[in-house]
Design an enzyme around this catalytic site. Structure first.
Site, mmCIF file in Angstrom:
data_model
loop_
_atom_site.group_PDB
_atom_site.id
_atom_site.type_symbol
_atom_site.label_atom_id
_atom_site.label_comp_id
_atom_site.label_asym_id
_atom_site.label_seq_id
_atom_site.Cartn_x
_atom_site.Cartn_y
_atom_site.Cartn_z
ATOM 1 N N HIS A 56 8.784 -1.948 -0.357
ATOM 2 C CA HIS A 56 8.039 -0.888 0.323
ATOM 3 C C HIS A 56 8.150 0.354 -0.559
ATOM 4 C CE1 HIS A 56 9.633 -3.315 3.707
ATOM 5 N NE2 HIS A 56 8.481 -3.039 4.281
ATOM 6 N N ASP A 59 11.480 1.897 -0.208
ATOM 7 C CA ASP A 59 12.663 1.160 -0.679
ATOM 8 C C ASP A 59 12.990 1.644 -2.089
ATOM 9 O OD1 ASP A 59 12.396 -0.425 1.571
ATOM 10 O OD2 ASP A 59 11.478 -2.104 0.490
ATOM 11 N N MET A 90 4.379 -8.480 -5.241
ATOM 12 C CA MET A 90 3.836 -7.927 -3.991
ATOM 13 C C MET A 90 4.461 -6.565 -3.714
ATOM 14 S SD MET A 90 5.012 -7.498 -0.593
ATOM 15 C CE MET A 90 5.771 -8.738 0.441
ATOM 16 N N GLU A 183 0.194 -9.202 7.906
ATOM 17 C CA GLU A 183 1.358 -9.943 8.412
ATOM 18 C C GLU A 183 1.470 -9.759 9.915
ATOM 19 O OE1 GLU A 183 5.058 -9.150 6.410
ATOM 20 O OE2 GLU A 183 6.213 -10.018 8.047
ATOM 21 N N LYS A 185 2.746 -10.133 13.851
ATOM 22 C CA LYS A 185 4.005 -10.221 14.598
ATOM 23 C C LYS A 185 3.696 -9.854 16.044
ATOM 24 C CE LYS A 185 8.839 -8.757 14.393
ATOM 25 N NZ LYS A 185 9.827 -7.833 13.833
ATOM 26 N N GLU A 219 4.709 -15.104 8.650
ATOM 27 C CA GLU A 219 6.177 -15.180 8.569
ATOM 28 C C GLU A 219 6.704 -16.169 9.591
ATOM 29 O OE1 GLU A 219 8.659 -11.638 8.155
ATOM 30 O OE2 GLU A 219 9.959 -12.419 9.738
ATOM 31 N N HIS A 222 8.051 -14.676 12.831
ATOM 32 C CA HIS A 222 7.113 -13.982 13.716
ATOM 33 C C HIS A 222 6.304 -14.950 14.585
ATOM 34 C CE1 HIS A 222 7.217 -10.317 10.791
ATOM 35 N NE2 HIS A 222 8.390 -10.613 11.315
ATOM 36 N N ASP A 247 6.035 -15.354 4.165
ATOM 37 C CA ASP A 247 7.392 -14.848 4.391
ATOM 38 C C ASP A 247 8.229 -15.961 5.013
ATOM 39 O OD1 ASP A 247 6.865 -12.393 3.344
ATOM 40 O OD2 ASP A 247 7.109 -11.258 5.204
ATOM 41 N N ASP A 257 14.176 -10.477 16.701
ATOM 42 C CA ASP A 257 13.695 -10.800 15.349
ATOM 43 C C ASP A 257 14.900 -11.047 14.437
ATOM 44 O OD1 ASP A 257 12.302 -10.894 12.970
ATOM 45 O OD2 ASP A 257 11.987 -8.741 12.865
ATOM 46 N N ASP A 259 15.295 -13.029 11.395
ATOM 47 C CA ASP A 259 15.174 -13.037 9.929
ATOM 48 C C ASP A 259 16.338 -13.772 9.253
ATOM 49 O OD1 ASP A 259 12.790 -11.597 9.985
ATOM 50 O OD2 ASP A 259 13.764 -9.660 9.712
ATOM 51 N N ASP A 289 11.755 -13.373 3.323
ATOM 52 C CA ASP A 289 11.876 -12.115 4.056
ATOM 53 C C ASP A 289 12.978 -12.307 5.088
ATOM 54 O OD1 ASP A 289 11.632 -9.661 5.087
ATOM 55 O OD2 ASP A 289 9.736 -10.011 6.121
#
Ligand code: GLT
Ligand code: MN
Ligand code: MN
Length: 389
Positions: A56, A59, A90, A183, A185, A219, A222, A247, A257, A259, A289
């Protein structure tokens, strides 16, 4: 560890800066790991054998960075990429962390917030492209509501569409070689998020000005949160030519969530997913992810990252065995056997075909009596996965 499950660049395994860089903060607890700089994360990923790193905007470049900070951080990050050979396939925008996005970014009720989100995204696209990104992800974590009294869902979709159309035109105008991947969710952090599943997003893409530029980044966690079969969503995205990115992680149905590390929960579902991606010839990144359990230090984070890639490669090998297993293949051949007698009724429509089919006698009872041996097939699959065949 040097064996047949060692990750190589051609496997296209990628991680986000935010994944192995996750410091283990949750709604109930403070961070458990110290933050790593983007350069340190690049080195960690190179250490475990990843091919690429995604990010991102924030980030990499803090939201309040000065232009001088931006230049320095970018220079150091690019040097780390050069040194390690990692690439950036990406990039994406953080449109969820800052309080300004508490009511969404592109779908906020405040036109100033919507315009700011658009500005931030254009700048983040410039940054991603500068680092080599070819896919740009849109995860609308804050695009939604807690109360439908607050926002008309049709208005939300209209705003979303307007922004994606604007950004497609921006990318074309800049001459960037970049595709967008939505994406989906269903919820979290919003009570309900717009474009909740792969199916919602696929339908939305067809309403855009440049549908060819926009695809999906489904993902595992998700679709699983929504109680859906992830493979089926992926297959439909693939069928529509829209599987631009993926993802990979894991998730228990009905939970927050999570992950989790790829394959940590549902190995059989992960197996059929890997087999699908490999057999159809998906060429994109295998992006994990996910993040390590909050119990881990950075050694545990490395074990987590290696585990994602290793499980993928083991499942890829299992898929090869499944497709080469004589008993499984004989069973599949039996299940799908075709004696050719239905050929006159197959394919496209004709009046003659329809008339002939309407007149054809079927032994419905005999057809319904046939056992299909799916129990045996599934047990053989389990035994293959459990390592006894
Ligand atoms: C956030 C989210 C992920 C998305 C990231 C991309 S942000 O970490 O949980 O699923 O892929 O924006
Ligand atoms: Mn997630
Ligand atoms: Mn994701």
């Amino acid at each position: 560890m040097s064996d047949m499950y060692e990750p190589k660049p051609e496997h296209k395994f990628t991680f986000g800066l935010w994944t192995v860089g996750n410091i283990g903060r949750d709604p109930f607890g403070e961070p458990v790991r110290h933050p790593l700089s983007p350069v340190e994360i690049v080195h960690l990923l190179a250490d475990v054998g990843a091919y690429g790193v995604n990010f991102h905007d924030n980030d990499l470049i803090p939201i309040d960075a000065t232009p001088a900070d931006r230049d320095r951080i970018l220079r150091e990050f690019k040097a780390a990429l050069q040194e390690t050979g990692l690439v950036v396939p990406m990039a994406t925008t953080n449109l969820f962390a800052d309080p300004v996005f508490k009511d969404g970014a592109f779908t906020s009720n405040d036109p100033k917030v919507r315009a700011y989100a658009l500005q931030k995204t254009m700048r983040a696209i410039d940054l991603g492209v500068e680092c080599g990104a070819k896919v740009y992800v849109f995860w609308g974590g804050r695009e939604g509501v807690e109360s439908d009294a607050a926002k008309d869902p049709q208005e939300g979709l209209k705003r979303y569409r307007e922004v994606i159309n604007f950004l497609c035109a921006y990318v074309k105008d800049q001459g960037y070689d970049l595709k967008f991947a939505l994406e989906p969710k269903p919820n979290e952090p919003r009570g309900d998020i717009y474009l909740a599943t792969v199916g919602h997003a696929l339908a939305f893409i067809n309403t855009l000005d440049h549908p060819d530029m926009v695809g999906l980044n489904p993902e595992v966690a998700h679709e699983t949160m929504a109680g859906l079969n992830f493979l089926h969503g992926v297959a439909q995205a693939w069928d529509a030519g829209k599987l631009f990115h993926i993802d990979l992680n894991d998730q228990v149905i009905g939970r927050y969530d999570q992950d989790f590390r790829f394959g940590a929960v549902n190995l059989k579902a992960a197996f059929f997913l890997v087999r699908f991606l490999e057999n159809v010839g998906y060429q994109g990144s295998r992006h994990f992810d996910a993040h390590a359990y909050r119990t881990e230090d950075y050694e545990g984070v490395k074990t987590f990252a290696r585990g994602c890639m290793r499980t993928y490669l083991i499942l890829k090998e299992k898929a090869r065995r499944f497709d080469g297993d004589a008993e499984i293949q004989a069973l599949l051949a039996e299940i799908t056997a075709d004696d050719g007698t239905m050929a006159p009724f197959q394919g496209g429509y004709s009046r003659d075909k329809a008339d002939a089919l309407k007149a054809h006698p079927f032994d419905r009872v005999a057809l319904g009596r046939r056992g299909l041996a799916y129990e045996r097939l599934d047990q053989l699959t389990n035994e293959l996965l459990l390592g006894v065949r």
